[in-house]
Design a protein around this motif. Structure first.
Motif, mmCIF file in Angstrom:
data_model
loop_
_atom_site.group_PDB
_atom_site.id
_atom_site.type_symbol
_atom_site.label_atom_id
_atom_site.label_comp_id
_atom_site.label_asym_id
_atom_site.label_seq_id
_atom_site.Cartn_x
_atom_site.Cartn_y
_atom_site.Cartn_z
ATOM 1 N N GLN A 268 39.351 -5.307 48.296
ATOM 2 C CA GLN A 268 40.391 -6.799 48.346
ATOM 3 C C GLN A 268 40.448 -6.499 50.174
ATOM 4 O O GLN A 268 40.637 -7.112 51.363
ATOM 5 C CB GLN A 268 41.467 -6.684 47.908
ATOM 6 C CG GLN A 268 42.481 -7.730 48.120
ATOM 7 C CD GLN A 268 43.440 -7.899 47.535
ATOM 8 O OE1 GLN A 268 43.500 -8.085 46.070
ATOM 9 N NE2 GLN A 268 44.576 -7.133 47.763
ATOM 10 N N LYS A 269 41.549 -5.703 50.395
ATOM 11 C CA LYS A 269 41.376 -4.595 51.522
ATOM 12 C C LYS A 269 39.667 -4.989 52.836
ATOM 13 O O LYS A 269 39.774 -5.460 54.309
ATOM 14 C CB LYS A 269 41.280 -3.591 52.308
ATOM 15 C CG LYS A 269 42.587 -2.974 53.725
ATOM 16 C CD LYS A 269 42.744 -1.279 53.350
ATOM 17 C CE LYS A 269 42.809 -1.193 54.209
ATOM 18 N NZ LYS A 269 43.622 -1.960 55.652
ATOM 19 N N ARG A 270 38.382 -4.169 52.760
ATOM 20 C CA ARG A 270 37.911 -4.088 53.241
ATOM 21 C C ARG A 270 36.582 -6.098 53.274
ATOM 22 O O ARG A 270 37.164 -6.715 53.835
ATOM 23 C CB ARG A 270 36.050 -3.656 52.791
ATOM 24 C CG ARG A 270 35.254 -4.051 53.202
ATOM 25 C CD ARG A 270 35.472 -3.214 55.268
ATOM 26 N NE ARG A 270 34.349 -3.081 55.359
ATOM 27 C CZ ARG A 270 33.971 -4.206 56.718
ATOM 28 N NH1 ARG A 270 34.574 -5.425 56.384
ATOM 29 N NH2 ARG A 270 32.675 -4.889 57.248
ATOM 30 N N ARG A 271 37.433 -7.253 51.921
ATOM 31 C CA ARG A 271 37.297 -8.566 52.897
ATOM 32 C C ARG A 271 38.384 -9.058 53.251
ATOM 33 O O ARG A 271 37.666 -9.857 54.258
ATOM 34 C CB ARG A 271 37.100 -9.107 51.373
ATOM 35 C CG ARG A 271 35.528 -8.357 50.148
ATOM 36 C CD ARG A 271 36.272 -9.030 49.308
ATOM 37 N NE ARG A 271 34.246 -8.342 48.094
ATOM 38 C CZ ARG A 271 34.311 -8.887 47.152
ATOM 39 N NH1 ARG A 271 35.064 -9.618 45.684
ATOM 40 N NH2 ARG A 271 33.034 -9.197 46.044
ATOM 41 N N LEU A 272 39.363 -8.648 53.039
ATOM 42 C CA LEU A 272 40.190 -9.718 53.951
ATOM 43 C C LEU A 272 39.884 -9.172 55.459
ATOM 44 O O LEU A 272 40.447 -10.321 56.118
ATOM 45 C CB LEU A 272 41.759 -9.462 53.285
ATOM 46 C CG LEU A 272 42.412 -10.055 51.900
ATOM 47 C CD1 LEU A 272 43.548 -9.483 52.278
ATOM 48 C CD2 LEU A 272 42.097 -11.479 52.525
ATOM 49 N N LEU A 273 39.950 -7.973 55.715
ATOM 50 C CA LEU A 273 39.685 -7.742 57.631
ATOM 51 C C LEU A 273 38.526 -8.406 57.834
ATOM 52 O O LEU A 273 38.481 -8.549 59.050
ATOM 53 C CB LEU A 273 39.643 -5.841 57.004
ATOM 54 C CG LEU A 273 40.110 -4.888 57.316
ATOM 55 C CD1 LEU A 273 40.165 -2.843 57.040
ATOM 56 C CD2 LEU A 273 41.647 -4.867 58.232
ATOM 57 N N GLN A 274 37.364 -8.476 56.964
ATOM 58 C CA GLN A 274 35.702 -8.884 57.136
ATOM 59 C C GLN A 274 36.315 -10.458 57.687
ATOM 60 O O GLN A 274 35.716 -11.098 58.124
ATOM 61 C CB GLN A 274 34.974 -8.793 56.479
ATOM 62 C CG GLN A 274 33.738 -9.422 56.548
ATOM 63 C CD GLN A 274 32.550 -8.939 58.652
ATOM 64 O OE1 GLN A 274 33.671 -7.980 58.156
ATOM 65 N NE2 GLN A 274 32.073 -9.433 58.261
ATOM 66 N N THR A 307 49.963 -13.691 51.934
ATOM 67 C CA THR A 307 50.463 -11.931 51.359
ATOM 68 C C THR A 307 50.277 -11.085 52.245
ATOM 69 O O THR A 307 50.741 -9.757 52.382
ATOM 70 C CB THR A 307 50.254 -11.403 50.131
ATOM 71 O OG1 THR A 307 50.580 -12.756 48.703
ATOM 72 C CG2 THR A 307 50.742 -10.129 49.355
ATOM 73 N N THR A 308 48.951 -11.050 52.851
ATOM 74 C CA THR A 308 48.912 -9.682 53.262
ATOM 75 C C THR A 308 48.574 -9.593 54.873
ATOM 76 O O THR A 308 49.727 -8.650 56.014
ATOM 77 C CB THR A 308 46.943 -9.101 53.635
ATOM 78 O OG1 THR A 308 46.466 -9.500 51.772
ATOM 79 C CG2 THR A 308 46.920 -8.007 54.343
#
Length: 330
Positions: A268-274, A307-308
Motif C-alpha cells: 500500500q505504501k509503495r502504491r501511494l508513493l507512486q 488518511t496518509t
C-alpha cells in the motif's frame, strides 16, 4: 560522469606511476605496518578529516585486504571484479556503487586504463548527521547505523545499481569534486550531500544486491521488498507466496520479524508513493493514476490517500505540482 572530470581521473597519477615501477608492494601504500592487510584511515586519509577520496590504483591487482573505515566504491567507467570475504565474486560495472563496512575483506582485479573507480573512505563519526536524515527503518538505515556504531553489519556488502538514477550519480559526482578541491565548510556540505544520497538510495530497495544475508529468512524478506518495488501494480501476497512455495502465514511472520511493515502495508505504501509522484509529475487524470498503480476501487484509494497525506489527491496535486497545467477533476 562529466567528461572533464573523467578525463582528469583517467590521468596516471604519482601513486600509479610508483606502483607501475614496482618500488614496493601495492598494499604498502595503504596499510600501517609491514605485514598488515588493513587499509588504515590514518594512512589513506588527510589529517583531521572524517571523509576522503582515493582513486583506486589501476594496472595491477589489489590483493585481499580490509579497511578500518566504511568504504564506498563508485565505478565511474569500465568495470572491475571483486572477491568479497574470499567467497563472493562481484563485477562492479559503470555507475554502480559498492558499500563495504569495516572488517569486510576484498580483492580487486587489475583495472585497465579506462576502468576508473573512486573510493570514499568514511569514518563512523561522519555518518551521524546523514543518519539523522533517515527516518524510516530501511535496510540501508540499519546498515549505516551499525557502521556508525562500529557494530557488525547484517550484510557483508551492499551493491547499488545507479544506471537510471541520475540524481544519485550527480550527488556522487558533486562529492568527488568537493573532495578533490577542499574548501571551507566542505565537511558540512559533504555530510548534507551524503544524507540526500542515502535518502535517495533508501527508497530504491529493488536497486540493491545484498551481500551474504545473515539468514535464509532475511533473504526472503528482501525478495519480497524487491517484488513489491518492481511489480506493485499487480503484486499480491498470494502471488509472492506461490512463487516462493511458502504459505502466507509464514511470509507474513517473516515480514513482521525483519521489517517495520507487513507485506500488505508496504505494498500500500509503495502504491501511494507512486500515486503521489504521478500526481505531481504527470498530467494523467486521477482515475487513470488509480488504475495504473493497481487499485480498482476508487473510493478505497481516495480514503487511503487522505488518511496518509491528510488531503485529497486533487488537493495534493494542486499544492505540490511545480509546473502549471490545467487540473483534472477527481
Amino acid at each position: 560522469m562529466n567528461k572533464d572530470l573523467l578525463e582528469y581521473l583517467e590521468k596516471v597519477n604519482a601513486q600509479e606511476e610508483q606502483i607501475l615501477r614496482h618500488e614496493k608492494p601495492v598494499l604498502s601504500y595503504f596499510v600501517k605496518g609491514e605485514n598488515s592487510t588493513v587499509f588504515d584511515s590514518g594512512t589513506v586519509m588527510a589529517p583531521m578529516t572524517m571523509i576522503d577520496i582515493l582513486k583506486q590504483p589501476r594496472f595491477v591487482p589489489l590483493p585481499d585486504h580490509s579497511h578500518n573505515y566504511l568504504e564506498l566504491i563508485y565505478m565511474c567507467s569500465g568495470s572491475t571484479t571483486h572477491i568479497i570475504n574470499t567467497r563472493s565474486e562481484l563485477t562492479l560495472k559503470e555507475d554502480e556503487l559498492l558499500f563495504l563496512p569495516q572488517g569486510t575483506s576484498h580483492s580487486v582485479s587489475a583495472a585497465g586504463y579506462h576502468d576508473i573507480s573512486v573510493s570514499f573512505a568514511i569514518l563512523p563519526a561522519f555518518l551521524q548527521y546523514p543518519l539523522s536524515m533517515l527516518r524510516e527503518d530501511t535496510l540501508l538505515r540499519r546498515f549505516i547505523l551499525q557502521v556508525s556504531e562500529n557494530d557488525k553489519t547484517e550484510c557483508e556488502f551492499l551493491h547499488f545499481h545507479l544506471q537510471d538514477m541520475p540524481e544519485a550519480k550527480n550527488l556522487l559526482e558533486n562529492m568527488t569534486r568537493i573532495l578533490l578541491k577542499r574548501r571551507r565548510n566542505s565537511r558540512q556540505i559533504l555530510q548534507a550531500t551524503m544524507g540526500v544520497l542515502l535518502l535517495d538510495l533508501s527508497g530504491r530497495t529493488y536497486k540493491i544486491t545484498v551481500g551474504s544475508p545473515s539468514s535464509y529468512e532475511e533473504k526472503i524478506v528482501l525478495d519480497a521488498l524487491r517484488y513489491i518495488e518492481t511489480e506493485y501494480q499487480t503484486a499480491s501476497l498470494a502471488d509472492f507466496c506461490e512463487r516462493q512455495g511458502k504459505p502466507d502465514y509464514y511470509i507474513s511472520r517473516l515480514m513482521k520479524r525483519y521489517f517495520p511493515y507487513t507485506f500488505t502495508q508496504y505494498l500500500q505504501k509503495r502504491r501511494l508513493l507512486q500515486a503521489a509522484y504521478l500526481l505531481t509529475e504527470t498530467k494523467d487524470p486521477i482515475e487513470s493514476i488509480i488504475l495504473d498503480i493497481g487499485y480498482e476501487n476508487s473510493s478505497h484509494f481516495h480514503r487511503l490517500f487522505k488518511t496518509t497525506y491528510g488531503m485529497t489527491p486533487k488537493e495534493y496535486r494542486k499544492r505540490f505540482t511545480m509546473t502549471e497545467w490545467p487540473m483534472f477533476d477527481a
